[in-house]
Design a protein around this motif. Structure first.
Motif, mmCIF file in Angstrom:
data_model
loop_
_atom_site.group_PDB
_atom_site.id
_atom_site.type_symbol
_atom_site.label_atom_id
_atom_site.label_comp_id
_atom_site.label_asym_id
_atom_site.label_seq_id
_atom_site.Cartn_x
_atom_site.Cartn_y
_atom_site.Cartn_z
ATOM 1 N N TYR A 38 -4.556 10.370 -8.643
ATOM 2 C CA TYR A 38 -5.421 10.216 -9.159
ATOM 3 C C TYR A 38 -6.947 10.888 -9.470
ATOM 4 O O TYR A 38 -6.681 12.327 -10.208
ATOM 5 C CB TYR A 38 -5.753 9.262 -7.848
ATOM 6 C CG TYR A 38 -5.315 8.300 -7.245
ATOM 7 C CD1 TYR A 38 -4.803 6.996 -7.037
ATOM 8 C CD2 TYR A 38 -3.838 8.973 -6.082
ATOM 9 C CE1 TYR A 38 -4.298 6.431 -6.248
ATOM 10 C CE2 TYR A 38 -3.024 8.201 -5.923
ATOM 11 C CZ TYR A 38 -3.422 6.687 -5.945
ATOM 12 O OH TYR A 38 -2.375 6.274 -5.406
ATOM 13 N N PRO A 44 -4.894 5.981 -0.556
ATOM 14 C CA PRO A 44 -4.414 7.396 -1.187
ATOM 15 C C PRO A 44 -4.537 8.582 0.110
ATOM 16 O O PRO A 44 -2.722 9.055 0.279
ATOM 17 C CB PRO A 44 -4.462 7.970 -2.396
ATOM 18 C CG PRO A 44 -5.295 6.619 -2.935
ATOM 19 C CD PRO A 44 -6.379 6.107 -1.592
ATOM 20 N N ASP A 98 -0.452 -0.278 1.581
ATOM 21 C CA ASP A 98 0.229 -0.825 -0.157
ATOM 22 C C ASP A 98 0.948 0.073 -0.100
ATOM 23 O O ASP A 98 1.014 0.858 -1.906
ATOM 24 C CB ASP A 98 -0.718 -1.369 -1.178
ATOM 25 C CG ASP A 98 -0.423 -1.573 -2.506
ATOM 26 O OD1 ASP A 98 0.682 -1.954 -2.533
ATOM 27 O OD2 ASP A 98 -0.246 -1.894 -3.157
ATOM 28 N N SER A 147 3.830 -0.592 -2.469
ATOM 29 C CA SER A 147 4.419 -0.722 -3.808
ATOM 30 C C SER A 147 3.645 0.426 -4.538
ATOM 31 O O SER A 147 3.839 1.262 -5.508
ATOM 32 C CB SER A 147 4.161 -1.966 -4.202
ATOM 33 O OG SER A 147 2.891 -2.291 -4.151
ATOM 34 N N GLU A 148 2.373 0.460 -4.175
ATOM 35 C CA GLU A 148 1.411 1.374 -5.021
ATOM 36 C C GLU A 148 1.705 2.965 -5.099
ATOM 37 O O GLU A 148 2.094 3.633 -6.121
ATOM 38 C CB GLU A 148 0.083 1.294 -4.396
ATOM 39 C CG GLU A 148 -0.797 2.837 -5.289
ATOM 40 C CD GLU A 148 -1.846 2.684 -4.776
ATOM 41 O OE1 GLU A 148 -2.733 1.334 -4.590
ATOM 42 O OE2 GLU A 148 -3.025 3.049 -4.596
ATOM 43 N N ARG A 196 5.401 3.127 -6.302
ATOM 44 C CA ARG A 196 4.950 3.826 -7.986
ATOM 45 C C ARG A 196 4.418 5.094 -8.140
ATOM 46 O O ARG A 196 5.080 5.548 -9.306
ATOM 47 C CB ARG A 196 3.545 2.216 -8.561
ATOM 48 C CG ARG A 196 4.157 1.602 -9.444
ATOM 49 C CD ARG A 196 3.576 0.627 -9.767
ATOM 50 N NE ARG A 196 1.807 0.588 -9.206
ATOM 51 C CZ ARG A 196 0.914 -0.181 -8.147
ATOM 52 N NH1 ARG A 196 1.848 -1.136 -8.013
ATOM 53 N NH2 ARG A 196 -0.012 -0.545 -7.752
ATOM 54 N N VAL A 197 3.348 5.637 -7.226
ATOM 55 C CA VAL A 197 3.424 7.080 -7.977
ATOM 56 C C VAL A 197 4.449 7.782 -7.846
ATOM 57 O O VAL A 197 4.290 9.142 -8.172
ATOM 58 C CB VAL A 197 1.735 7.257 -6.985
ATOM 59 C CG1 VAL A 197 1.639 8.629 -7.344
ATOM 60 C CG2 VAL A 197 1.042 6.407 -7.143
ATOM 61 N N GLY A 206 1.694 6.948 -11.534
ATOM 62 C CA GLY A 206 0.872 6.134 -10.789
ATOM 63 C C GLY A 206 -0.914 6.824 -12.493
ATOM 64 O O GLY A 206 -0.426 7.234 -13.225
#
Ligand code: FAQ
Length: 345
Positions: A145, A225, A295, A297-298, A301-302, A307
């Motif tokens: 991030y 996060p 979440d 799914s986030e 994804r990362v 990400g």
């Protein structure tokens, strides 16, 4: 009935002796070898909650799992230098600059302790770095991030180091000695990091409206996060059960995540910032803070490399490694020269 382990200052109680005898009845074959490995002492040490040391026989799966976790941990420390390193030249005062520089330097040191711990398991640091650069080993999701404002330095220290400490304090009791000892030092330094982050946000929250808004925005972006750092929910954690049986992990991902929330909510109230979760509520009966759905799914994804900063982080790391080749070569040449000059014993 009690039993003394050969070569160890450990006396087992009756239950542990049972575990030793059960283990003695089995021998295991390591995956890379045709030689049968006698795991009696390993099982006994684990049952007695003693440390496994590099000289000890251990199952190949235990060794591999430790290499995976310690390498991931080490990679996280050095990749984790990037988000904050980007703010050293932009820190708002000389004092803040000196503190941030010291913190980022500490993270490099943590990487060194951890790579050294991994090397005791028969892997080389060069190989681990190659695996990082080629995307064959992971580093923590959190470092993918971006750091958009100065307040992110506060949010990283308070939340990211805070989550790291919560996760790592139990690792000081990890069954593998070199890892446990490395993490003791790491935790001492992380606790300074966490306080300096808290103090940055505390100061901003008492500043101008713009500074307060910047602090709130940083917390809004880093909260979720930070919760993901503890790993997937327990029912989706592939390694937890075995790692806990081996005494590598002492608590599950969800247990540590809950502890982090319970400790952090009152701190947020004290700073005067809001955590971005409408479902956050104290369950009076259990004393725990209930929180909303993460979440996942986030997170996935990362982990897949998708990400906001995955590509930049790895590209930067590779470039830094290539740029530093001359330093490694010079250090190796100097060490070789020293060896030649050493008088024969
Ligand atoms: N990010 O079965 P589990 C820091 C992967 S240090 C990426 O639950 P496990 C200091 C996991 O590897 C932060 N991947 O896994 C600092 C596995 O992948 P695989 C790092 C993750 O190992 C602050 C899969 O998901 N700390 O912040 C993550 O039992 C500021 C299934 O997961 C450590 O590494 C994640 N967040 O539990 C530095 C501590 N979570 O192998 C600079 C040591 C899970 O199946 C600035 N590590 N995965 O492909 C641990 O305690 C554990 O490894 C966990 C994960 C708890 C992270």
């Amino acid at each position: 009935m009690s039993q003394q382990l050969p070569g160890r200052d450990v006396v087992l109680n009756a239950a542990e002796t049972g575990a030793v005898e059960a283990a003695a009845a089995t021998t295991h074959r390591g995956p890379h070898t045709d030689v049968a490995v006698d795991l009696t002492q390993f099982e006994a040490l684990i049952a007695a909650d003693q440390r496994i040391e590099p000289r000890d026989v251990m199952p190949e799966a235990y060794r591999r799992s430790l290499v995976r976790q310690i390498a991931q941990h080490a990679h996280s420390e050095i990749i984790g230098m990037q988000p904050e390193g980007a703010w050293i030249s932009r820190a708002p005062s000389l004092r803040r600059k000196a503190i941030l520089m010291a913190k980022v330097q500490d993270e490099a040191g943590h990487g060194l302790y951890l790579y050294s711990a991994a090397e005791t398991l028969g892997v080389s640091r060069d190989d681990l770095l190659d695996q990082l650069h080629e995307g064959r080993q992971r580093y923590s999701s959190i470092f993918n991030y971006p750091t958009l404002t100065w307040a992110d330095m506060g949010a990283i220290g308070w939340l990211v180091d805070g989550a790291a400490i919560m996760n790592q304090v139990p690792l000081c009791r990890c069954s593998y000695g070199p890892y446990a000892r490395a993490v003791i030092r790491v935790c001492k330094e992380e606790s300074f990091h966490q306080r300096q982050g808290f103090e940055i946000l505390w100061t901003l929250a008492r500043g101008t409206d713009a500074q307060r808004a910047m602090a709130q925005d940083a917390v809004d972006r880093w909260w979720w996060p930070a919760l993901m750092m503890f790993g997937p929910p327990d029912d989706e954690s592939t390694h937890s059960a075995q790692s806990m049986a081996w005494g590598i992990k002492r608590f599950s991902n969800d247990e540590l995540r809950q502890r982090f929330v319970d400790i952090t909510v009152p701190q947020a109230q004290r700073i005067g910032l809001t955590l971005p979760d409408a479902d956050l509520a104290l369950d009076e009966e259990s004393g725990h803070w209930r929180f909303g759905e993460i979440d996942w799914s986030e997170f996935e994804r990362v982990l897949r490399g998708d990400g906001p900063c995955n590509a930049t982080r790895v590209a930067h790391r590779r470039a830094a490694h290539e740029d530093g080749a001359w330093v490694r070569e010079a250090a190796a040449a100097y060490a070789a020269k020293q060896r030649v000059q050493e008088p024969a014993a």
